[in-house]
Design an enzyme around this catalytic site. Structure first.
Site: not given
Ligand code: SAH
Length: 346
Positions: A89, A113, A192, A215, A217, A334
């Site tokens: 997607e 994650c 990212s 990322s 967090h 995503c």
């Molecule tokens: N694998 C890479 C890129 C993909 S995710 C990474 O970890 O950065 C893109 C961003 O969306 C990342 O910052 C990820 O931590 C965040 N993300 C994933 N699921 C999420 C959610 N449920 N709510 C908010 N951000 C989210």
């Protein structure tokens, strides 16, 4: 699966045409058609005999959009089907300055994650560079107006961990920034990562100065490991060192993603710790309220909490913004669209 012709750069296409005994101008026509987002069969200037030869070796459509959802703010979410039937997607977000496309780099993800929908079924396979590029070429063609690009900015924030598919992602970055092709500037591209530190050092040596986004967090390794297994491999201190190195090599400011999760990472102590970690560094913090994923237990911080956290960071001297959740009414974070599709066919 047959080969993916979008894996080739212009020189590769020239070599291919030579090997098929075709004149140089056919390479130009083919490459231009592909850059315009066409499939080989859809490039009308090519003779049928050449198309037939190419279709023996190559997939005609490496990806196909099978569904488009449009949110009230104009954000478009796409479900794509790959030639082998796998589903990925992506998103197109519309801003005043242009359109930002979010692309996927893997089918699924193996980073695990706890808040993320993309990783629910693990990693199925890596995308080839051509499959990543085809997402851009296809969506660009949908939105291009005359000479004006339909996609001006790219974020590698769809499904997958880009640095876990390093060679294909680097090849994609070379091809998408190439003056021969769609030629999107590296400055308009953000990669990212959840923090694969060794690969962050490699990226700094590639001479493709994309914006590096990490990322984060969390503010401590122990808390980070509760939601992000990669924290057991690399520490926040190691991530910060790699970011500084990236800045020294490329001159690019780096960005931290920080999803606000209720009861987990956004009280006053976390603000203080984040300030202590990042103050004075050439970086920016992107806050986003967690997009709640129904397969996951975690809850989003309230809007009030989010603004309070933002205020604390700003007061502490950090550059930070609270991102609006674009397209929230069409499937949130995503990975959710694909998961819904795979589970329910909806
Ligand atoms: N694998 C890479 C890129 C993909 S995710 C990474 O970890 O950065 C893109 C961003 O969306 C990342 O910052 C990820 O931590 C965040 N993300 C994933 N699921 C999420 C959610 N449920 N709510 C908010 N951000 C989210």
């Amino acid at each position: 699966m047959k080969k993916i012709i979008q894996d080739y750069d212009y020189n590769g296409i020239r070599g291919l045409m030579q090997s098929l005994g075709e004149p140089e101008y056919r390479a130009k026509q083919l490459f231009l058609g592909l850059t315009q987002g066409k499939s080989v069969s859809g490039i009308s200037v090519l003779p049928a005999s050449l198309k037939a030869k190419l279709s023996e070796q190559f997939e005609d459509k490496p990806i196909e959009i099978i569904r488009t959802l449009t949110a009230s703010d104009g954000t478009e979410k796409y479900l794509y089907r790959l030639a082998d039937g796998n589903i990925i997607e992506g998103v197109l977000m519309k801003y005043k300055y242009g359109n930002t496309q979010c692309v996927s780099t893997q089918v699924g993800c193996r980073m695990g994650c706890k808040f993320c929908a993309s990783t629910l079924g693990g990693r199925v396979r890596d995308l080839t560079s051509g499959e990543i590029l085809a997402q851009v070429l296809t969506v660009n063609a949908l939105h291009a107006k005359g000479k004006e690009r339909g996609v001006t900015n790219i974020v590698l924030m769809g499904s997958g961990e880009p640095l876990d598919n390093y060679d294909n992602v680097i090849n994609f970055l070379k091809n998408v920034t190439s003056p021969d092709g769609i030629n999107i500037s590296a400055r308009n591209i953000s990669l990212s990562t959840c923090g694969l530190v060794d690969k962050m050092y490699d990226l700094a040596e590639e001479s493709i100065p994309v914006n590096l986004t990490v990322s984060l967090h969390s503010t401590t390794d122990g808390e980070r490991a509760r939601t992000m297994p990669i924290a057991n491999r690399w520490s926040i201190a190691e991530i910060l060192k790699a970011c500084t190195h990236y800045f020294n090599r490329t001159g690019r400011r780096y960005i931290f993603e920080y999803a606000l999760i209720e009861g987990e990472n956004c009280d006053e102590r976390h603000a203080d710790e984040l300030i202590a970690l990042l103050k004075g560094k050439p970086c920016h913090v992107n806050l986003i309220r967690l997009n709640e994923v129904k397969e996951r237990e975690l809850a989003a911080a309230s809007e009030k909490q989010a603004y309070r956290f933002l205020g604390l960071l700003e007061k502490g001297g950090l550059s930070a913004t609270l991102r609006r959740r674009t397209g929230a009414d069409v499937g949130g974070a995503c990975g959710q669209l694909r998961v819904n599709y795979l589970n329910n066919g909806e």
